[in-house]
Design a protein around this motif. Structure first.
Motif, short mmCIF file in Angstrom:
data_model
loop_
_atom_site.label_atom_id
_atom_site.label_comp_id
_atom_site.label_asym_id
_atom_site.label_seq_id
_atom_site.Cartn_x
_atom_site.Cartn_y
_atom_site.Cartn_z
N ILE A 34 -11.70 18.77 -33.56
CA ILE A 34 -10.78 19.90 -33.99
C ILE A 34 -10.12 20.10 -32.95
CG2 ILE A 34 -10.36 22.25 -34.79
CD1 ILE A 34 -13.18 22.26 -35.52
N VAL A 35 -8.17 19.83 -32.88
CA VAL A 35 -7.61 20.09 -32.05
C VAL A 35 -7.16 21.37 -32.93
CG1 VAL A 35 -5.36 19.08 -30.61
CG2 VAL A 35 -7.21 17.40 -31.29
N VAL A 36 -7.47 22.84 -31.99
CA VAL A 36 -6.05 23.77 -32.45
C VAL A 36 -4.48 23.96 -31.62
CG1 VAL A 36 -5.76 25.97 -32.52
CG2 VAL A 36 -8.69 25.15 -32.86
N MET A 37 -3.44 23.93 -32.20
CA MET A 37 -2.25 23.22 -31.70
C MET A 37 -1.47 24.61 -31.95
SD MET A 37 -0.44 20.22 -31.80
CE MET A 37 1.23 19.89 -31.05
N HIS A 38 -1.04 25.12 -31.20
CA HIS A 38 0.23 26.57 -31.06
C HIS A 38 1.25 25.64 -30.28
CE1 HIS A 38 2.80 30.00 -31.50
NE2 HIS A 38 2.91 29.71 -30.11
N VAL A 39 2.44 25.89 -30.87
CA VAL A 39 3.84 25.24 -30.18
C VAL A 39 5.08 27.05 -30.77
CG1 VAL A 39 6.07 23.86 -30.88
CG2 VAL A 39 3.56 22.75 -31.62
N PHE A 40 5.50 26.85 -29.44
CA PHE A 40 6.76 27.43 -29.22
C PHE A 40 7.89 26.93 -28.82
CE2 PHE A 40 2.86 30.26 -26.04
CZ PHE A 40 3.09 31.57 -26.83
N GLU A 41 8.46 27.80 -30.20
CA GLU A 41 9.59 27.05 -30.25
C GLU A 41 10.83 27.00 -29.44
OE1 GLU A 41 11.44 25.34 -33.26
OE2 GLU A 41 8.75 25.03 -34.42
N ASN A 42 11.72 25.84 -29.02
CA ASN A 42 12.26 25.66 -27.96
C ASN A 42 12.93 27.10 -27.67
OD1 ASN A 42 11.36 23.04 -27.16
ND2 ASN A 42 13.26 22.13 -28.47
N ILE A 43 13.31 27.87 -26.78
CA ILE A 43 14.63 28.92 -26.48
C ILE A 43 16.00 27.99 -25.72
CG2 ILE A 43 14.56 31.01 -24.69
CD1 ILE A 43 12.01 30.99 -25.06
N PRO A 44 16.51 28.26 -26.49
CA PRO A 44 17.88 27.99 -25.92
C PRO A 44 18.41 27.75 -24.18
CG PRO A 44 18.61 28.86 -28.05
CD PRO A 44 17.53 29.25 -27.92
N ARG A 45 18.68 27.06 -23.71
CA ARG A 45 18.98 27.40 -22.61
C ARG A 45 19.55 28.75 -21.96
NH1 ARG A 45 15.06 25.99 -19.76
NH2 ARG A 45 14.25 23.99 -20.60
N ARG A 46 20.56 28.82 -22.48
CA ARG A 46 21.60 30.42 -22.25
C ARG A 46 20.51 31.13 -22.40
NH1 ARG A 46 22.73 28.40 -28.06
NH2 ARG A 46 22.69 30.23 -29.15
N HIS A 47 19.53 31.50 -22.96
CA HIS A 47 18.96 32.74 -23.74
C HIS A 47 17.57 32.75 -22.19
CE1 HIS A 47 20.53 33.86 -27.03
NE2 HIS A 47 20.78 32.96 -27.53
N LEU A 48 17.44 31.11 -21.79
CA LEU A 48 16.07 31.62 -20.80
C LEU A 48 16.90 32.34 -19.74
CD1 LEU A 48 14.94 28.04 -20.88
CD2 LEU A 48 13.71 29.86 -21.46
N MET A 49 18.37 32.48 -18.99
CA MET A 49 18.41 32.78 -17.86
C MET A 49 18.15 34.82 -18.02
SD MET A 49 22.35 31.59 -16.93
CE MET A 49 22.98 29.93 -17.94
N ASP A 50 18.26 34.92 -19.42
CA ASP A 50 17.58 36.24 -19.71
C ASP A 50 16.17 37.00 -19.53
OD1 ASP A 50 20.39 37.21 -20.19
OD2 ASP A 50 19.91 36.98 -22.29
#
Length: 155
Positions: A34-50
């Motif tokens: 069993i592979v338990v997988m969670h994915v964080f959706e991509n965060i647009p780069r402009r929001h990463l600055m915050d």
């Protein structure tokens, strides 16, 4: 049953995650994985600055700990994978890479974004090269208030 199961779990409801893990454990062959997988959706780069620099790393480590702890608590041996990207694509590509014969997901009550962008489950069902099992929890009208409260408790 199934040799390799990819179990896609969100970080929302603990009860939903537990239900998916119990189902995966019941369906996996002896000696299967069993592979338990969670994915964080991509965060647009402009929001990463915050966000703080270590945001992504901290989020991944936190999710891995929570999922690992839940699996251990339930006595379910599983490999934990937490990734950042497009959830449907990563679930499908992971299933292909691991030659999985089942992807196990949970549905949710659709909202307007599902109709505009389509849901992760819909995309996985459409593009997966293996079987996909969608676990549907009963509608809240059929649940007792206590079980509904448990289902919304965070993982």
């Amino acid at each position: 049953m199934y040799r390799t199961i990819i179990c896609g779990i969100g970080m929302g409801s603990r009860e939903t995650a537990s239900r998916l893990l119990r189902r995966a454990a019941a369906l996996v062959d002896d000696g299967g994985s069993i592979v338990v997988m969670h994915v964080f959706e991509n965060i647009p780069r402009r929001h990463l600055m915050d966000l703080p620099e270590e945001f992504e790393t901290t989020a991944i480590v936190d999710a891995e700990k929570k999922l690992s702890s839940l699996c251990k608590e339930m006595g379910i041996p599983a490999t934990i994978e937490v990734r950042i990207g497009v959830a449907a694509s990563l679930l499908v590509s992971s299933a292909r890479e691991k030659s999985a014969d089942l992807i196990l997901l949970s549905s949710h009550v659709p909202d307007i974004t599902d109709y505009v962008f389509s849901s992760i489950v819909e995309k996985v069902v459409r593009h997966a090269g293996c079987s996909v099992l969608v676990d549907r929890r009963p509608a809240p009208a059929y649940e007792g208030s206590a079980s509904h409260a448990e289902d919304v408790a965070p993982l």
